[in-house]
Design a protein around this motif. Structure first.
Motif, PDB file in Angstrom:
ATOM      1  N   ALA A 265       0.627  -1.300   0.040  1.00 18.14           N
ATOM      2  CA  ALA A 265      -0.026   0.162  -0.101  1.00 18.14           C
ATOM      3  C   ALA A 265       0.913   1.276   0.002  1.00 18.14           C
ATOM      4  O   ALA A 265       0.551   2.315  -0.785  1.00 18.14           O
ATOM      5  N   GLY A 266       2.070   1.303   0.622  1.00 18.54           N
ATOM      6  CA  GLY A 266       2.795   2.453   0.642  1.00 18.54           C
ATOM      7  C   GLY A 266       3.298   2.931  -0.645  1.00 18.54           C
ATOM      8  O   GLY A 266       3.987   3.925  -0.750  1.00 18.54           O
ATOM      9  N   HIS A 267       3.600   1.611  -1.373  1.00 19.80           N
ATOM     10  CA  HIS A 267       4.446   1.930  -2.703  1.00 19.80           C
ATOM     11  C   HIS A 267       3.284   2.215  -3.738  1.00 19.80           C
ATOM     12  O   HIS A 267       3.506   2.301  -4.989  1.00 19.80           O
ATOM     13  N   ALA A 268       1.866   2.064  -3.220  1.00 23.51           N
ATOM     14  CA  ALA A 268       0.939   1.955  -4.423  1.00 23.51           C
ATOM     15  C   ALA A 268       0.999   2.872  -5.486  1.00 23.51           C
ATOM     16  O   ALA A 268       0.861   2.625  -6.795  1.00 23.51           O
ATOM     17  N   ARG A 269       1.185   4.266  -5.290  1.00 26.90           N
ATOM     18  CA  ARG A 269       1.193   5.223  -6.194  1.00 26.90           C
ATOM     19  C   ARG A 269       2.324   5.091  -7.174  1.00 26.90           C
ATOM     20  O   ARG A 269       2.254   5.144  -8.283  1.00 26.90           O
ATOM     21  N   LEU A 270       3.381   4.857  -6.368  1.00 21.49           N
ATOM     22  CA  LEU A 270       4.688   4.646  -7.183  1.00 21.49           C
ATOM     23  C   LEU A 270       4.716   3.319  -8.228  1.00 21.49           C
ATOM     24  O   LEU A 270       5.018   3.548  -9.442  1.00 21.49           O
ATOM     25  N   ILE A 271       4.074   2.333  -7.680  1.00 20.10           N
ATOM     26  CA  ILE A 271       3.800   1.310  -8.479  1.00 20.10           C
ATOM     27  C   ILE A 271       2.904   1.731  -9.959  1.00 20.10           C
ATOM     28  O   ILE A 271       3.314   1.222 -10.855  1.00 20.10           O
ATOM     29  N   ASP A 272       1.664   2.362  -9.593  1.00 21.50           N
ATOM     30  CA  ASP A 272       1.045   2.949 -10.824  1.00 21.50           C
ATOM     31  C   ASP A 272       1.923   3.627 -11.536  1.00 21.50           C
ATOM     32  O   ASP A 272       1.732   3.549 -12.891  1.00 21.50           O
ATOM     33  N   ARG A 273       2.650   4.509 -11.189  1.00 27.76           N
ATOM     34  CA  ARG A 273       3.371   5.299 -11.919  1.00 27.76           C
ATOM     35  C   ARG A 273       4.438   4.598 -12.773  1.00 27.76           C
ATOM     36  O   ARG A 273       4.512   5.108 -13.982  1.00 27.76           O
TER      37      ARG A 273
ATOM     38  N   TRP B 171       6.345   2.933  14.055  1.00 23.37           N
ATOM     39  CA  TRP B 171       5.432   4.187  14.308  1.00 23.37           C
ATOM     40  C   TRP B 171       4.022   4.113  14.147  1.00 23.37           C
ATOM     41  O   TRP B 171       3.474   4.038  13.111  1.00 23.37           O
ATOM     42  N   GLY B 172       3.267   3.884  15.383  1.00 23.16           N
ATOM     43  CA  GLY B 172       1.814   3.909  15.086  1.00 23.16           C
ATOM     44  C   GLY B 172       1.096   2.663  14.603  1.00 23.16           C
ATOM     45  O   GLY B 172      -0.115   2.564  14.078  1.00 23.16           O
ATOM     46  N   GLU B 173       2.010   1.386  14.809  1.00 20.54           N
ATOM     47  CA  GLU B 173       1.482   0.229  14.108  1.00 20.54           C
ATOM     48  C   GLU B 173       0.361  -0.257  15.042  1.00 20.54           C
ATOM     49  O   GLU B 173       0.159  -0.155  16.231  1.00 20.54           O
ATOM     50  N   TRP B 174      -0.432  -0.882  14.113  1.00 21.63           N
ATOM     51  CA  TRP B 174      -1.923  -1.351  14.756  1.00 21.63           C
ATOM     52  C   TRP B 174      -1.786  -3.093  14.937  1.00 21.63           C
ATOM     53  O   TRP B 174      -2.357  -3.610  15.664  1.00 21.63           O
ATOM     54  N   ASN B 175      -1.235  -3.456  14.033  1.00 23.68           N
ATOM     55  CA  ASN B 175      -1.080  -4.941  13.839  1.00 23.68           C
ATOM     56  C   ASN B 175       0.087  -5.677  14.372  1.00 23.68           C
ATOM     57  O   ASN B 175       1.116  -5.547  13.953  1.00 23.68           O
TER      58      ASN B 175
ATOM     59  N   SER C 159      10.259   5.263   6.570  1.00 23.95           N
ATOM     60  CA  SER C 159       9.430   4.903   7.880  1.00 23.95           C
ATOM     61  C   SER C 159       8.112   5.172   8.148  1.00 23.95           C
ATOM     62  O   SER C 159       7.560   5.667   7.083  1.00 23.95           O
ATOM     63  N   GLN C 160       7.404   4.519   9.158  1.00 24.58           N
ATOM     64  CA  GLN C 160       6.040   4.356   9.075  1.00 24.58           C
ATOM     65  C   GLN C 160       5.705   5.732   9.406  1.00 24.58           C
ATOM     66  O   GLN C 160       4.391   5.897   9.104  1.00 24.58           O
ATOM     67  N   ARG C 161       6.468   6.455  10.027  1.00 25.92           N
ATOM     68  CA  ARG C 161       6.055   7.839  10.380  1.00 25.92           C
ATOM     69  C   ARG C 161       5.756   8.853   9.229  1.00 25.92           C
ATOM     70  O   ARG C 161       4.882   9.606   9.062  1.00 25.92           O
ATOM     71  N   LEU C 162       6.632   8.603   8.042  1.00 23.30           N
ATOM     72  CA  LEU C 162       6.555   9.088   6.800  1.00 23.30           C
ATOM     73  C   LEU C 162       5.268   8.436   6.146  1.00 23.30           C
ATOM     74  O   LEU C 162       4.530   9.345   5.601  1.00 23.30           O
ATOM     75  N   ILE C 163       5.083   7.230   6.165  1.00 22.33           N
ATOM     76  CA  ILE C 163       4.135   6.679   5.259  1.00 22.33           C
ATOM     77  C   ILE C 163       2.754   6.986   5.732  1.00 22.33           C
ATOM     78  O   ILE C 163       1.491   7.058   5.436  1.00 22.33           O
ATOM     79  N   GLY C 164       2.746   6.865   7.246  1.00 21.95           N
ATOM     80  CA  GLY C 164       1.511   6.968   8.073  1.00 21.95           C
ATOM     81  C   GLY C 164       0.868   5.377   8.305  1.00 21.95           C
ATOM     82  O   GLY C 164       0.773   4.624   7.567  1.00 21.95           O
ATOM     83  N   ALA C 165       0.465   5.213   9.361  1.00 22.39           N
ATOM     84  CA  ALA C 165       0.058   3.968   9.907  1.00 22.39           C
ATOM     85  C   ALA C 165      -1.173   3.552   9.226  1.00 22.39           C
ATOM     86  O   ALA C 165      -2.137   4.631   9.225  1.00 22.39           O
TER      87      ALA C 165
END
Lengths: 192, 171
Positions: free
Chosen positions: B26-34, B102-106, B159-165
């Motif tokens: 998910a964190g790379h989804a936009r980059l993958i599309d591009r 950072w902020g992990e739920w799982n 980092s997860q702080r950058l990406i958003g949890a």
């Protein structure tokens, strides 16, 4: 278990290979077979990286669309990276050929049986992964056609040669990885 | 949408990257599309991350630069295949989106996420880390230069702080 002699099959696969055939042998006996057929800088031997022959060949085939890329590997090596067959098929690379020398054994570790002698059918798996051509060769009468598919038929193609479990480590290729990489790039690209 | 993901794409283009392998994330989804949309790149979806390591080796043997996109959970899948890069001194750039920090739920993401950098470093991979959007472009560009100038394996940990949890449910 098969009856074909793997050394003889590989010798035929690599006859008159020229400069436009790039070969990726999987670890173990497949490397020795390719070396016995004649060492060549355009052969990138894998002494480890089990399961890596097919995915490595995908990257190479994408980068070198004008050259034929031929994986020659064993059933044990391929079984470790079966998922890569699905990517190889999905990419539809016309210059990619994969051949497995299926002796139904893990040859390097004591000849333990692989699952290909217990019901797993690599040819069917390749077809199921999406290879438009997936051919099984069980005896001498099919070898020439199997070799032709590997060398000439538009890819991606898959050929399974059922070979005997005879082993022969009399031809050991170079194993220095940086040397193998550099000589390959020099031969193919004219630079290191 | 976050600009840093476009910064990464620009870096790959400027460096002449021609192959992009990925295991979907998910964190790379936009980059993958591009990358899929770029007509000068080949984006290849793989079923496991170690295949990406081997594919990067093949790309370089054939003269093309490449990048592997994965999530921190995938790093554990790559360890033995990384010996290919070390033995042969192949350049490697992998961009790793972090989970389990950072902020992990799982809970299940934590063991691999907390040991990702240690695993990579033991396997001979140099690690750079980005925690702020403004760090990304320079870090990815530097990773590409370092890997291809020095035949080294480099991971950029996003980092997860950058990406958003990822949030599954309210507390």
């Amino acid at each position: 278990m098969g009856v074909l002699n793997r050394r003889e099959v590989v010798a035929k696969l690599l006859t008159d290979r020229g400069e436009d055939l790039l070969v990726v042998p999987g670890l173990g006996q497949s490397c020795y077979d390719c070396c016995a057929a004649g060492d060549d800088p355009r052969t990138f031997y894998l002494w480890g990286a089990m399961g890596g022959a097919v995915p490595l060949a995908i990257g190479l085939a994408v980068a070198q669309p004008e050259k034929r890329v031929l994986v020659i590997t064993g059933d044990g090596e391929l079984l470790m990276g079966l998922g890569s067959l699905t990517a190889a098929a999905a990419e539809g690379l016309p210059n990619l050929a994969i051949c497995v020398l299926d002796n139904e054994r893990y040859g390097e570790t004591g000849q333990q049986k692989t699952v290909t002698g217990r019901g797993a059918d690599l040819t069917a798996i390749a077809a199921g992964a999406g290879f438009p051509t997936a051919k099984l060769v069980t005896d001498e009468s099919g070898v020439a056609e199997g070799v032709r598919i590997c060398r000439e038929e538009p890819g991606p193609v898959f050929v399974n040669f059922k070979v005997s479990d005879a082993q022969d480590a009399s031809a050991l290729p170079p194993k220095d990885g940086a040397y193998l990489k550099n000589r390959f790039r020099e031969a193919v690209l004219g630079k290191i | 949408m976050s600009e840093w993901r476009d910064d990464i794409f620009d870096c790959l283009q400027e460096a002449g990257v021609r192959q992009v392998a990925y295991v979907p994330d998910a964190g790379h989804a936009r980059l993958i599309d591009r990358c899929h949309a770029a007509n000068n790149m080949r984006a290849v979806s793989l079923t496991t991350e170690e295949d990406g390591i081997a594919m990067m080796a093949g790309a370089w043997l054939g003269g093309q630069k490449s990048v592997l996109l994965m999530q921190s959970s995938g790093v554990g899948n790559t360890i033995n295949m990384l010996s290919l890069m070390k033995n042969c001194q192949f350049p490697l750039v992998t961009l790793v989106t972090m989970r389990g920090e950072w902020g992990e739920w799982n809970t299940w993401q934590v063991p691999m996420g907390q040991t990702t950098q240690g695993h990579l470093e033991l396997a001979g991979v140099v690690c750079y880390r980005c925690s702020k959007p403004e760090e990304v472009k320079d870090t990815v560009a530097t990773a590409l230069r370092f890997a291809y100038y020095t035949n080294s394996a480099v991971a950029v940990l996003l980092s997860q702080r950058l990406i958003g949890a990822k949030i599954f449910a309210e507390d």
